[in-house]
Scaffold this active site. Structure first.
Site, PDB file in Angstrom:
ATOM      1  N   ASN A   1      44.134  36.670  51.546  1.00  0.00           N
ATOM      2  CA  ASN A   1      45.014  35.815  50.736  1.00  0.00           C
ATOM      3  C   ASN A   1      46.139  35.314  51.652  1.00  0.00           C
ATOM      4  O   ASN A   1      46.957  36.104  52.113  1.00  0.00           O
ATOM      5  CB  ASN A   1      45.563  36.666  49.584  1.00  0.00           C
TER       6      ASN A   1
ATOM      7  N   CYS B   1      52.402  31.740  45.951  1.00  0.00           N
ATOM      8  CA  CYS B   1      50.991  31.328  45.920  1.00  0.00           C
ATOM      9  C   CYS B   1      50.806  29.907  45.403  1.00  0.00           C
ATOM     10  O   CYS B   1      49.858  29.220  45.782  1.00  0.00           O
ATOM     11  CB  CYS B   1      50.190  32.283  45.054  1.00  0.00           C
TER      12      CYS B   1
ATOM     13  N   HIS C   1      43.382  28.908  44.498  1.00  0.00           N
ATOM     14  CA  HIS C   1      44.152  29.730  45.440  1.00  0.00           C
ATOM     15  C   HIS C   1      43.348  31.008  45.684  1.00  0.00           C
ATOM     16  O   HIS C   1      42.852  31.631  44.740  1.00  0.00           O
ATOM     17  CB  HIS C   1      45.525  30.048  44.841  1.00  0.00           C
TER      18      HIS C   1
HETATM   19  O1  UT7 Z   1      48.172  35.862  45.388  1.00  0.00           O
HETATM   20  C1  UT7 Z   1      49.191  36.532  44.730  1.00  0.00           C
HETATM   21  C2  UT7 Z   1      48.772  36.973  43.417  1.00  0.00           C
HETATM   22  N1  UT7 Z   1      48.163  38.277  43.548  1.00  0.00           N
HETATM   23  C3  UT7 Z   1      47.069  38.551  42.877  1.00  0.00           C
HETATM   24  O2  UT7 Z   1      46.519  37.690  42.243  1.00  0.00           O
HETATM   25  C4  UT7 Z   1      46.571  39.978  42.942  1.00  0.00           C
HETATM   26  C5  UT7 Z   1      46.010  40.374  41.611  1.00  0.00           C
HETATM   27  N2  UT7 Z   1      45.575  41.747  41.600  1.00  0.00           N
HETATM   28  C6  UT7 Z   1      44.533  42.212  42.325  1.00  0.00           C
HETATM   29  O3  UT7 Z   1      43.913  41.441  43.046  1.00  0.00           O
HETATM   30  C7  UT7 Z   1      44.108  43.646  42.155  1.00  0.00           C
HETATM   31  O4  UT7 Z   1      44.896  44.249  41.150  1.00  0.00           O
HETATM   32  C8  UT7 Z   1      44.230  44.479  43.465  1.00  0.00           C
HETATM   33  C9  UT7 Z   1      43.158  44.041  44.446  1.00  0.00           C
HETATM   34  C10 UT7 Z   1      45.608  44.339  44.052  1.00  0.00           C
HETATM   35  C11 UT7 Z   1      43.992  45.966  43.158  1.00  0.00           C
HETATM   36  O5  UT7 Z   1      42.735  46.143  42.563  1.00  0.00           O
HETATM   37  P1  UT7 Z   1      42.593  46.944  41.203  1.00  0.00           P
HETATM   38  O6  UT7 Z   1      41.157  46.979  40.883  1.00  0.00           O
HETATM   39  O7  UT7 Z   1      43.502  46.314  40.177  1.00  0.00           O
HETATM   40  O8  UT7 Z   1      43.082  48.396  41.616  1.00  0.00           O
HETATM   41  P2  UT7 Z   1      44.326  49.254  41.068  1.00  0.00           P
HETATM   42  O9  UT7 Z   1      45.603  48.722  41.583  1.00  0.00           O
HETATM   43  O10 UT7 Z   1      44.167  49.455  39.597  1.00  0.00           O
HETATM   44  O11 UT7 Z   1      44.053  50.637  41.788  1.00  0.00           O
HETATM   45  C12 UT7 Z   1      42.862  51.403  41.537  1.00  0.00           C
HETATM   46  C13 UT7 Z   1      42.841  52.595  42.474  1.00  0.00           C
HETATM   47  C14 UT7 Z   1      44.158  53.384  42.496  1.00  0.00           C
HETATM   48  O12 UT7 Z   1      43.825  54.752  42.653  1.00  0.00           O
HETATM   49  P3  UT7 Z   1      43.781  55.736  41.377  1.00  0.00           P
HETATM   50  O13 UT7 Z   1      45.161  55.698  40.785  1.00  0.00           O
HETATM   51  O14 UT7 Z   1      42.736  55.175  40.457  1.00  0.00           O
HETATM   52  O15 UT7 Z   1      43.404  57.039  41.988  1.00  0.00           O
HETATM   53  C15 UT7 Z   1      44.842  52.903  43.745  1.00  0.00           C
HETATM   54  O16 UT7 Z   1      45.708  53.864  44.299  1.00  0.00           O
HETATM   55  O17 UT7 Z   1      42.645  52.145  43.820  1.00  0.00           O
HETATM   56  C16 UT7 Z   1      43.674  52.695  44.668  1.00  0.00           C
HETATM   57  N3  UT7 Z   1      43.930  51.739  45.742  1.00  0.00           N
HETATM   58  C17 UT7 Z   1      43.250  51.721  46.888  1.00  0.00           C
HETATM   59  N4  UT7 Z   1      42.253  52.487  47.356  1.00  0.00           N
HETATM   60  C18 UT7 Z   1      41.772  52.193  48.566  1.00  0.00           C
HETATM   61  C19 UT7 Z   1      44.842  50.720  45.753  1.00  0.00           C
HETATM   62  N5  UT7 Z   1      44.746  50.047  46.910  1.00  0.00           N
HETATM   63  C20 UT7 Z   1      43.782  50.643  47.632  1.00  0.00           C
HETATM   64  C21 UT7 Z   1      43.216  50.391  48.896  1.00  0.00           C
HETATM   65  N6  UT7 Z   1      42.229  51.184  49.330  1.00  0.00           N
HETATM   66  N7  UT7 Z   1      43.639  49.369  49.671  1.00  0.00           N
END
Ligand code: UT7
Length: 349
Positions: A306, A114, A276
């Site tokens: 992204n 990134c 970014h």
């Molecule tokens: O550019 C490279 C650098 N990358 C970043 O900067 C990414 C940084 N992180 C993020 O942007 C966020 O952490 C994400 C967008 C990747 C994820 O969002 P989050 O609010 O942190 O969600 P999470 O990973 O804590 O997941 C919450 C819930 C989980 O379900 P449970 O365990 O609460 O039942 C996941 O399984 O959301 C679920 N989940 C989804 N649900 C529907 C994860 N991905 C998805 C999805 N659709 N695509």
């Protein structure tokens, strides 16, 4: 003293628009979840067989070169940032050199994910400032759609990423009030495995004690790419999203403040911040932390997702094309991602 100015800028995104609803065909997700957590509405996916990271980089480069008023034969160095190269080796720089029929100039690939574009820009800036090169092409391009897990297992990663490319031509200027004022590069490898694509690689399970899933039963000759890896879907990127998010919201403001302070500026002096495009929530957090207005920050993750090394040059190009960046404006580029690496650049447009 010489400064590097952006003499030309270009971008390219594939025609194929993939909406959040389109992804529901492959995985258990929803438009609401994706928009709420990331801000993304749609992204572009490259043509599966006719477009590559290099071909997209070439299209962006052609525009940047034309806008700089030069030809590909005038370019005297290439820096190409990507994490999704056409080949494991050689890099995309030489493929672009060939495609644009350039002279036998140096071509360097940068693998800083990134923050790849800001790192690449910084490398190019040093060559311009020393007087070594006069027309450097800096490209950021990615074809993510070819290497993501589109099953529900990979949904936290695959809904985020999109394809595209951006490019700039750097040239020297004797005007000290224009161009790149400073660049700031950082890394902390302590958490290298929390946002990574382990395979193919030479780690040979070296880090397996860190509880991240690597291949298990590879035999000799199969260590680099084994059937088992593919059977266990270990050939896809891995991301512990929340951990990355927590670090990003600290390091983004830190590197922006570092760039501003080194040059005697404060956030209110900024005309445009191009973060970014990792996640709209991260960009909004950074905006709030620095007390910036909506007019001071440019986001287009809603349309493109992204695009990793391509996200900053695409956003910079679009902001400029929309008339949101004018000559003399103070512009900050900032990135954070896998490594972790993070970087900032402050420039006078
Ligand atoms: O550019 C490279 C650098 N990358 C970043 O900067 C990414 C940084 N992180 C993020 O942007 C966020 O952490 C994400 C967008 C990747 C994820 O969002 P989050 O609010 O942190 O969600 P999470 O990973 O804590 O997941 C919450 C819930 C989980 O379900 P449970 O365990 O609460 O039942 C996941 O399984 O959301 C679920 N989940 C989804 N649900 C529907 C994860 N991905 C998805 C999805 N659709 N695509």
């Amino acid at each position: 003293m010489l400064r590097s100015i952006i003499a030309g800028i270009g971008m390219y995104v594939p025609e194929n628009i993939v909406t959040n609803n389109d992804l529901i065909k492959y995985m258990d997700t929803s438009d609401e979840w994706i928009q709420e957590r990331t801000g993304i509405k749609e992204r572009r996916f490259a043509h599966r067989t006719e477009e590559t990271t290099t071909t997209m980089g070439v299209e962006a480069a052609k525009i940047a070169i034309e806008r700089a008023g030069i030809t590909p034969q005038d370019i005297d160095f290439i820096v190409f940032a990507t994490l999704s190269p056409d080949y494991y080796f050689p890099g995309c720089g030489v493929l672009l050199q060939r495609a644009l029929k350039m002279k036998e100039i140096g071509a360097l690939d940068v693998r800083n994910q990134c923050s790849g574009f800001v790192y690449a820009l910084s490398v190019a800036d040093q060559f311009i400032k020393t007087g070594m090169y006069k027309n450097i092409l800096v490209v950021g391009a990615e074809k993510h759609s070819f290497g993501l897990d589109f099953s529900t297992r990979g949904r936290n990663v695959s809904v985020i990423f999109g394809d595209g490319a951006g490019a700039v031509v750097l040239q020297p200027s004797a005007n000290e009030n224009r161009g790149i004022l400073s660049t700031h590069l950082h890394s902390d490898g302590e958490s290298a495995e929390i946002l990574a694509m382990y395979n193919p690689g030479t780690h040979a399970n070296h880090w397996a004690d860190k509880n991240y899933a690597f291949f298990d039963d590879a035999t000799i000759g199969e260590m680099f790419m084994s059937h088992s890896m593919i059977d266990h879907a270990q050939n896809f990127p891995f991301m512990d999203g929340p951990s990355v998010f927590k670090k990003a919201v600290v390091k983004f403001p830190e590197v922006i403040m570092e760039a501003l302070q080194q040059n005697g500026y404060q956030p209110s002096d900024l005309n445009m911040l191009i973060p970014h495009q990792a996640n709209l929530r991260i960009a909004q957090f950074v905006q709030q932390k620095l007390g910036l207005t909506d007019q001071q920050v440019y986001n287009n993750i809603q349309k493109y997702g992204n695009t990793t090394a391509a996200s900053i040059p695409i956003a910079l190009c679009e902001a400029w094309q929309d008339g949101k960046i004018k000559q003399g404006d103070l512009v900050c580029l900032a990135a954070f991602g896998s490594g972790f690496t993070w970087a900032g650049a402050l420039l006078k447009w």
